[in-house]
Design an enzyme around this catalytic site. Structure first.
Site, PDB file in Angstrom:
ATOM      1  NE  ARG A 117      -4.001  -2.096   2.111  1.00 43.60           N
ATOM      2  CZ  ARG A 117      -3.862  -3.327   2.608  1.00 43.60           C
ATOM      3  NH1 ARG A 117      -2.748  -3.650   3.256  1.00 43.60           N
ATOM      4  NH2 ARG A 117      -4.813  -4.221   2.449  1.00 43.60           N
ATOM      5  CG  HIS A 244      -1.791  15.181 -22.768  1.00 44.74           C
ATOM      6  ND1 HIS A 244      -1.216  16.404 -23.012  1.00 44.74           N
ATOM      7  CD2 HIS A 244      -0.810  14.400 -22.245  1.00 44.74           C
ATOM      8  CE1 HIS A 244       0.062  16.363 -22.645  1.00 44.74           C
ATOM      9  NE2 HIS A 244       0.326  15.167 -22.192  1.00 44.74           N
ATOM     10  CG  HIS A 248      -3.577  10.263 -23.639  1.00 44.51           C
ATOM     11  ND1 HIS A 248      -4.047  10.634 -22.394  1.00 44.51           N
ATOM     12  CD2 HIS A 248      -2.231  10.362 -23.557  1.00 44.51           C
ATOM     13  CE1 HIS A 248      -3.029  10.934 -21.611  1.00 44.51           C
ATOM     14  NE2 HIS A 248      -1.918  10.775 -22.296  1.00 44.51           N
TER      15      HIS A 248
END
Length: 356
Positions: A117, A244, A248
């Site tokens: 974690r 982006h 992307h």
């Protein structure tokens, strides 16, 4: 000689930019017994230098080679990294270092975010793109078949060591691609970046000159200022995604085989065109996008027949809310804003300025 740029967190950390700055890594990871050094094979020599510095500081490095570039940024490679940490007995007091381009530092950061974690990690970006974008800001993650960076975590590093000497190993095309993110920072926040590039595009790509180091520092300062106030991308940080959304999508339909900066360059031209068609941005600033990117020999057009695929890919962009598509655009130079729910006609009109 180096410059330290603080990112004020939480948690706070430094980006150390300059020559011979690798010693900042063991200093930031002091007290760790084991450190996984995640690297791509072409960077084995640099990874060994980092490992030697860690050993001298009293840590035990564990080399973890991964595939280079986006091909290594997936769930299968992530699981292999977890296995390596498990086999070495890594505990919560141990750490991870990512040595490589933006894909490797994204992966290494996510390994650190998910192991027990969250353990400490440090980034040693080896590409211009990694230095000015991927390694700064604490965004970590991997790609999936559904899209780029859809699985990840916010997990800031303990330090980012941006050693400019490492850029000497970059092919010219990779250096130019990294400058697309620098240009983005110029349009959203620091127009001096644009003036420096436009004054002498060749000097902007010279490692031994004065312009490129200044561009790197200016771009990092833009990102550091933004992420210091908005770690979790709740508001202001979205401006860093300028260009982006389409970028992307280009990467996705090309199977992540295209350089990120090249895809972003196309996305910047598209976002500017979208703002113009929405009545938000003046013609001169729109055209400036195309000219400054072309001066760096970056692409500003894309295939006309790809629009249906690109449009579908944009539906799963991180900025989308429900069925509403959202774009970062400009209302003027260094005046980023958001465009929500543009019509299909508007989206297609803007793409017509990119399509060839």
């Amino acid at each position: 000689m180096s410059t330290t740029i603080p990112v004020t967190g939480p948690p706070p950390y430094d980006v150390v930019v300059g020559h011979d700055v690798l010693a900042s890594v063991p200093a930031a990871l002091a007290g760790t017994q084991r450190v996984a050094v995640i690297f791509a094979p072409p960077l084995a020599a640099l990874a060994e230098r980092v490992a030697a510095l860690l050993t001298a500081a009293g840590s035990e490095p564990t080399p973890v080679p991964v595939p280079d570039a986006e091909s290594g940024k997936n769930a299968e490679v992530l699981a292999r990294c977890w296995d390596a940490l498990g086999a070495a007995g890594f505990t919560r007091s141990d750490a991870v270092v990512g040595v490589g381009g933006g894909a490797v530092t994204d992966l290494a950061g996510f390994v650190a975010a998910t192991w027990l974690r969250g353990v400490r990690w440090a980034a040693v970006p080896t590409s211009l793109l990694g230095m000015v974008d991927a390694a700064v800001g604490g965004k970590t993650g991997i790609n999936t078949a559904a899209g780029k960076n859809l699985v990840g975590a916010f997990h800031p590093p303990a330090v980012v060591a941006a050693d400019l000497d490492v850029l000497r190993t970059l092919p010219p095309a990779d250096l130019a691609a990294g400058l697309a993110e620098v240009v983005k920072c110029g349009f959203i926040a620091d127009p001096t970046i644009l003036k420096l590039i436009e004054a002498d595009p060749a000097a902007a790509q010279q490692l031994d000159g004065e312009i490129l180091p200044e561009l790197v520092e200016r771009a990092i300062r833009v990102k550091a200022k933004v992420v210091s106030t908005d770690l979790h991308e709740a508001g202001l940080r979205e401006v860093l995604n300028y260009g982006h959304t389409l970028g992307h999508a280009v990467e996705q339909i090309e199977g992540y085989q295209r350089r990120h900066g090249e895809a972003v360059a196309i996305g910047l031209v598209y976002a500017a065109a979208l703002a113009r068609h929405a009545g938000r941005l003046d013609d001169a600033t729109v055209e400036r996008h195309r000219t400054v990117l072309q001066q760096l020999r970056l692409p500003t057009t894309y295939r006309a027949d790809a629009w249906p695929q690109l449009r579908a890919a944009m539906n799963i962009d991180k900025k989308t809310r429900g069925a509403t598509l959202r774009f970062v655009i400009l209302d003027g130079l260094a005046r980023p804003a958001t465009l929500e729910g543009p019509s299909e006609e508007l989206l297609a009109q803007a793409y017509s300025e990119v399509a060839v």
